[in-house]
Design a protein around this motif. Structure first.
Motif, PDB file in Angstrom:
ATOM      1  N   TYR A 142     -97.467  90.491 114.842  1.00 55.37           N
ATOM      2  CA  TYR A 142     -98.903  90.346 114.923  1.00 55.37           C
ATOM      3  C   TYR A 142     -99.298  89.063 114.783  1.00 55.37           C
ATOM      4  O   TYR A 142     -98.838  88.542 113.735  1.00 55.37           O
ATOM      5  N   ARG A 143    -100.230  88.473 115.569  1.00 55.22           N
ATOM      6  CA  ARG A 143    -100.501  87.119 115.156  1.00 55.22           C
ATOM      7  C   ARG A 143    -101.244  86.708 114.081  1.00 55.22           C
ATOM      8  O   ARG A 143    -102.583  87.503 114.191  1.00 55.22           O
ATOM      9  N   ILE A 144    -101.321  86.051 113.180  1.00 54.37           N
ATOM     10  CA  ILE A 144    -102.127  85.764 112.155  1.00 54.37           C
ATOM     11  C   ILE A 144    -102.160  84.125 111.910  1.00 54.37           C
ATOM     12  O   ILE A 144    -101.509  83.437 111.868  1.00 54.37           O
ATOM     13  N   GLY A 145    -103.604  83.840 111.683  1.00 54.68           N
ATOM     14  CA  GLY A 145    -103.908  82.667 111.913  1.00 54.68           C
ATOM     15  C   GLY A 145    -103.841  81.878 110.461  1.00 54.68           C
ATOM     16  O   GLY A 145    -103.889  80.702 110.368  1.00 54.68           O
ATOM     17  N   ILE A 146    -104.449  82.699 109.409  1.00 49.40           N
ATOM     18  CA  ILE A 146    -104.557  82.006 108.069  1.00 49.40           C
ATOM     19  C   ILE A 146    -103.428  81.504 107.562  1.00 49.40           C
ATOM     20  O   ILE A 146    -102.280  81.752 107.846  1.00 49.40           O
ATOM     21  N   VAL A 203    -114.269  97.986 111.772  1.00 49.83           N
ATOM     22  CA  VAL A 203    -114.632  97.236 112.836  1.00 49.83           C
ATOM     23  C   VAL A 203    -114.420  96.001 112.861  1.00 49.83           C
ATOM     24  O   VAL A 203    -114.768  95.215 111.923  1.00 49.83           O
ATOM     25  N   ALA A 204    -113.811  95.287 113.883  1.00 51.05           N
ATOM     26  CA  ALA A 204    -113.698  93.877 113.834  1.00 51.05           C
ATOM     27  C   ALA A 204    -114.575  93.491 115.271  1.00 51.05           C
ATOM     28  O   ALA A 204    -114.484  94.131 116.173  1.00 51.05           O
ATOM     29  N   GLY A 245    -114.944  87.579 113.146  1.00 51.07           N
ATOM     30  CA  GLY A 245    -113.816  86.619 113.378  1.00 51.07           C
ATOM     31  C   GLY A 245    -114.317  85.407 113.045  1.00 51.07           C
ATOM     32  O   GLY A 245    -113.464  84.568 112.524  1.00 51.07           O
ATOM     33  N   SER A 246    -115.348  84.707 113.373  1.00 51.07           N
ATOM     34  CA  SER A 246    -115.882  83.426 113.067  1.00 51.07           C
ATOM     35  C   SER A 246    -116.170  83.064 111.632  1.00 51.07           C
ATOM     36  O   SER A 246    -115.894  82.021 111.136  1.00 51.07           O
ATOM     37  N   GLN A 247    -116.167  84.082 110.859  1.00 52.97           N
ATOM     38  CA  GLN A 247    -116.233  84.034 109.207  1.00 52.97           C
ATOM     39  C   GLN A 247    -114.691  83.914 108.445  1.00 52.97           C
ATOM     40  O   GLN A 247    -114.635  83.308 107.865  1.00 52.97           O
ATOM     41  N   LEU A 248    -114.112  84.985 109.107  1.00 54.11           N
ATOM     42  CA  LEU A 248    -112.905  85.004 108.434  1.00 54.11           C
ATOM     43  C   LEU A 248    -111.977  83.909 108.821  1.00 54.11           C
ATOM     44  O   LEU A 248    -111.253  83.510 107.998  1.00 54.11           O
ATOM     45  N   TYR A 275    -107.364  84.011 120.856  1.00 50.74           N
ATOM     46  CA  TYR A 275    -106.345  85.157 120.735  1.00 50.74           C
ATOM     47  C   TYR A 275    -105.905  85.335 119.186  1.00 50.74           C
ATOM     48  O   TYR A 275    -105.708  86.400 118.612  1.00 50.74           O
ATOM     49  N   THR A 276    -105.471  84.005 118.642  1.00 52.00           N
ATOM     50  CA  THR A 276    -105.164  84.051 117.188  1.00 52.00           C
ATOM     51  C   THR A 276    -106.403  84.623 116.236  1.00 52.00           C
ATOM     52  O   THR A 276    -106.274  85.402 115.445  1.00 52.00           O
ATOM     53  N   ARG A 277    -107.568  84.199 116.610  1.00 52.31           N
ATOM     54  CA  ARG A 277    -108.970  84.603 116.066  1.00 52.31           C
ATOM     55  C   ARG A 277    -109.154  86.299 115.952  1.00 52.31           C
ATOM     56  O   ARG A 277    -109.284  86.835 114.977  1.00 52.31           O
ATOM     57  N   THR A 278    -108.956  86.748 117.119  1.00 51.28           N
ATOM     58  CA  THR A 278    -109.080  88.104 117.535  1.00 51.28           C
ATOM     59  C   THR A 278    -107.968  88.867 116.650  1.00 51.28           C
ATOM     60  O   THR A 278    -108.229  89.834 115.975  1.00 51.28           O
ATOM     61  N   SER A 279    -106.761  88.534 116.724  1.00 53.31           N
ATOM     62  CA  SER A 279    -105.680  89.005 116.374  1.00 53.31           C
ATOM     63  C   SER A 279    -105.784  89.114 114.877  1.00 53.31           C
ATOM     64  O   SER A 279    -105.744  90.171 113.985  1.00 53.31           O
ATOM     65  N   THR A 280    -106.239  88.021 114.222  1.00 52.68           N
ATOM     66  CA  THR A 280    -106.398  88.061 112.645  1.00 52.68           C
ATOM     67  C   THR A 280    -107.603  88.994 112.324  1.00 52.68           C
ATOM     68  O   THR A 280    -107.358  89.554 111.295  1.00 52.68           O
ATOM     69  N   ALA A 281    -108.646  89.059 112.947  1.00 55.71           N
ATOM     70  CA  ALA A 281    -109.546  89.974 112.754  1.00 55.71           C
ATOM     71  C   ALA A 281    -109.314  91.161 112.755  1.00 55.71           C
ATOM     72  O   ALA A 281    -109.551  92.090 111.791  1.00 55.71           O
ATOM     73  N   VAL A 282    -108.598  91.639 113.582  1.00 49.19           N
ATOM     74  CA  VAL A 282    -108.105  93.102 113.892  1.00 49.19           C
ATOM     75  C   VAL A 282    -107.183  93.281 112.632  1.00 49.19           C
ATOM     76  O   VAL A 282    -107.285  94.212 112.006  1.00 49.19           O
ATOM     77  N   VAL A 283    -106.237  92.648 112.613  1.00 50.07           N
ATOM     78  CA  VAL A 283    -105.374  92.838 111.185  1.00 50.07           C
ATOM     79  C   VAL A 283    -105.922  93.114 110.028  1.00 50.07           C
ATOM     80  O   VAL A 283    -105.851  93.980 109.286  1.00 50.07           O
ATOM     81  N   ASN A 284    -106.854  92.148 109.746  1.00 48.22           N
ATOM     82  CA  ASN A 284    -107.888  92.333 108.577  1.00 48.22           C
ATOM     83  C   ASN A 284    -108.495  93.686 108.472  1.00 48.22           C
ATOM     84  O   ASN A 284    -108.821  94.168 107.451  1.00 48.22           O
ATOM     85  N   ALA A 285    -109.169  93.931 109.643  1.00 47.23           N
ATOM     86  CA  ALA A 285    -109.933  95.250 109.569  1.00 47.23           C
ATOM     87  C   ALA A 285    -109.146  96.637 109.617  1.00 47.23           C
ATOM     88  O   ALA A 285    -109.577  97.415 108.784  1.00 47.23           O
ATOM     89  N   TYR A 286    -108.037  96.388 109.904  1.00 52.29           N
ATOM     90  CA  TYR A 286    -106.891  97.490 109.756  1.00 52.29           C
ATOM     91  C   TYR A 286    -106.448  97.602 108.449  1.00 52.29           C
ATOM     92  O   TYR A 286    -106.428  99.003 108.234  1.00 52.29           O
TER      93      TYR A 286
END
Length: 706
Positions: A321-325, A165-166, A198-201, A208-219
């Protein structure tokens, strides 16, 4: 090195590379075929190969190693094949579809193509749950979190068999309490699920970037967790006294737990170690401007280092996929040794991006492959020895290579097999040159100001042709080139990135005080984490960066600075660095305009002791290494010329030879075009330079007259 050995493992799409270094300066390279469907099997096969060739058991190596380091493509492969975990998203109501809307963005080249398909969603629409809550841009709460809706989302996720879950709410970086409370509810109701907040990762402005990054991480998190657990358990069984380190996309090492929790950092971990390895190889010459090209069996990876610092990207679209890190900028092309040659609908020859991979592999592997590949072309042109790759463990069938090229390319085009093979060679080179331009010319760098570093087993056959096309006059190829990324891993440091949002103008004492406080807070956390990993204060270093822009601009650029106390006076120093970076990227700056910061970041490094450098004994002259001559094709006329072939294991320090020639190492082959000179340095690095004849002819003329 504290212990006897250090082991680096780099898992690629076709081969998995192993670098074994000992405390006496011995460095050995080993290669086995990758096992994409069972990644740990390739590691077991590689350690078995090392035991067979050296007589040193896997248990002895691992139990006496101070570091065992793994660069993996597990996350990358899961993202490419869309084989990640079943993932659910908890988002602010009305923002569930931000990952699908993608800010209205379409990839370059397809912006006006109505038939270009949308990106595959890692979280399908029915698993994206909107929750009533709202935080404003000043951090104040407009709508409290609806906890009942979070619980309903969890019940639905449980019924659907969600593994990960993200959670990502709007402006959560300024008020993370809503995300933290939602996370508590998820942990309570779904205790076995992987959770990404998201706010920790990625605690940075841009929803959008934060949400997409969190989703990729969770995936990816459950996939990486299972992989890390399997690798860690295997190495513990072998008697490892130190935890396995994993290479990250930011160019540093991390423990398995970090990789499991922050799986997005492991996406491109393999090629991200190339800049560190390139700097180490080039150190004897003081070269710090380096373009590293790594051609393996499946892909061609390019990285650039300027003034000793690798290009780092943030907020990029990776595989759509948008990745912010922050990630080391790696330009990846489908241009490996297994790239397939084909004819398009216009009757023109093309190369890749489709690849034969390791199964079935190129036609010349004799494993059932019927399509002509780059390796088949290089074998047909005479650059590769038909006795085989990897020290003869992988024999090559030249007749099958020629038959594939003849049937699929030469006959349909009405040309000879040799001309077709050289056409394949030229096209794949052009594809690679275009990629090199993207990381150099398109980022404001002149490639002629750089050294070209060869990495990967297949690069050597193309390296002088690439340098000639780019106008680069110096090439470095280490004897460890085919495992350069694995070597980069064993000399890299532990690295963690810490981020914070900082929306403010660079004006006044209050702005300076806030920036100074943010940096100091991030770095205090980083030091504590590294000391927990066993590093002393003297082993820790810090780099800072800020995402900045002129007031009114939509996008920002990243500016690196050294650590110093941020005062109202030193704000001018930061502004000057921004103006210079803006001009470097966009050819202009606006020093009269106000400047603002969006985000800040501190990169904390824990320095690891480096193994001793390889040292080669003096040579007896290149003639002593001459194995014979082989017919090779060096230009588009397809005519073969008898060309000297040298045994790289016999060449010694100081030995020099002239092109055209081929140098055969155990795990790579270097094709030296006419007009180039090669000298083997005592560190085991081949130095290739443009060799002018008595008339001052450049390589192009020498090639035409050879």
């Amino acid at each position: 090195m504290r212990s006897k050995y250090r082991l680096g493992i780099d898992a690629g799409g076709t081969f998995t590379d192993f670098i074994l270094a000992d405390k006496d300066g011995g460095v050995q390279i080993f290669k086995v075929l990758s096992t994409p469907n069972e990644p740990t099997k390739a590691i077991m096969n590689g350690l078995a190969l090392i035991a067979d060739e050296t007589g040193i058991s896997a248990q002895e190596i691992v139990s006496n190693a101070d570091l065992c380091i793994n660069g993996t493509t597990v996350g990358l492969n899961a993202l490419i094949t869309h084989n990640g975990a079943k993932t659910g998203l908890i988002a602010t109501s009305g923002h569930e579809d931000s990952i699908e809307i993608r800010l209205g963005h379409k990839e370059d080249g397809y912006r006006y193509d109505p038939d270009y398909p949308p990106a595959t969603m890692l979280v399908p629409r029915h698993l994206r749950k909107g929750i009533e809550e709202r935080v404003l841009s000043d951090g104040s709460v407009r709508t409290a979190l609806n906890e009942d809706q979070v619980r309903e989302a969890c019940k639905y996720f449980i019924a659907e068999g969600v593994e990960s879950v993200a959670i990502s709410f709007v402006w959560s970086v300024l008020h993370p309490e809503h995300e933290n409370r939602a996370a508590e509810i998820v942990r309570e109701m779904m205790p076995g699920v992987r959770l990404t907040i998201g706010s920790q990762l990625y605690p940075q402005v841009r929803e959008y970037t934060r949400t997409s990054t969190a989703v990729v991480n969770a995936y990816l998190a459950p996939i990486l967790q299972r992989y890390v657990e399997a690798i860690d358990a295997y190495f513990r069984e072998l008697g490892s006294k130190h935890p396995v380190r994993y290479f990250q996309s930011n160019g540093g090492l991390a423990l398995g737990k970090v990789v499991s929790d922050q799986s997005v950092y492991a996406i491109n971990s393999g090629p991200a170690s190339a800049p560190q390895a390139a700097l180490d190889v080039a150190e004897p010459w003081g070269d710090k401007n380096i373009i590293t090209v790594d051609m393996g069996g499946t892909s061609f990876d390019i990285t650039l280092t300027k003034d000793g610092q690798a290009n780092v990207n943030k907020n990029i679209d990776f595989l759509r996929y948008r990745i912010g890190i922050p990630m080391i900028q790696v330009e990846t092309l489908g241009a490996g040794g297994g790239s397939i040659g084909w004819i398009d609908e216009m009757g023109l020859m093309q190369m890749g991006p489709q690849s034969a991979g390791s199964e079935p592999g190129p036609a010349c592997y004799g494993q059932g492959g019927e399509n002509p590949t780059t390796t088949d072309a290089n074998l047909t042109l005479g650059y590769l020895n038909s006795d085989g790759l990897v020290g003869g463990r992988l024999p090559l069938d030249v007749d099958k290579a020629r038959a594939a090229i003849k049937a699929k390319l030469a006959d349909p085009l009405g040309i000879s097999v040799e001309k077709a093979a050289y056409g394949m060679f030229t096209i794949v080179n052009n594809n690679m040159v275009n990629g090199i331009r993207r990381v150099s010319v398109e980022r404001g760098y002149d490639p002629r100001d750089f050294v070209l570093m060869g990495a990967g087993g297949a690069t050597g056959a193309h390296i002088t042709a690439l340098a000639r096309e780019m106008g680069i006059s110096k090439v470095l190829i280490s004897k460890l080139a085919s495992g350069l990324c694995a070597y980069g891993q064993i000399i890299s440091d532990v690295r963690y990135n810490y981020m914070a949002p900082a929306p403010l103008r660079l004006e006044g004492a209050e702005a300076a005080k806030r920036l100074d406080g943010l940096f100091n807070g991030l770095e205090e956390r980083g030091r504590a984490d590294l000391k927990g990993d066993g590093f002393a204060e003297s082993d820790i270093s810090i780099r800072r960066s800020l995402d900045m822009r002129y007031v009114g601009q939509v996008h920002e650029c990243t500016v690196e600075i050294s650590p110093f106390e941020v005062t109202e006076t030193s704000l001018e120093k930061i502004k000057e660095a921004f103006h210079a970076r803006h001009k470097e990227l966009y050819t202009y700056d606006e020093p009269h305009n106000a400047v603002e910061v969006v985000n800040v970041e501190s990169t904390i490094n824990g320095h690891v002791a480096k193994p001793s450098r390889m040292k080669i004994a003096p040579g007896k002259g290149a003639e002593a290494a001459l194995k014979g001559r082989r017919d090779m094709v060096w230009d588009a006329d397809g005519a073969a010329r008898a060309t000297p072939v040298y045994d790289g294991s016999v060449l010694g320090a100081g030995d020099t030879l002239q092109g055209p020639a081929v140098i055969e190492e155990v795990t790579t082959t270097i094709a030296v075009e006419p007009g180039w000179s090669v000298t083997l340095h005592e560190t085991g690095t081949y130095v290739l330079t443009v060799a002018q004849d008595a008339s001052g002819a450049a390589p192009e003329k020498a090639l035409a007259e050879a």
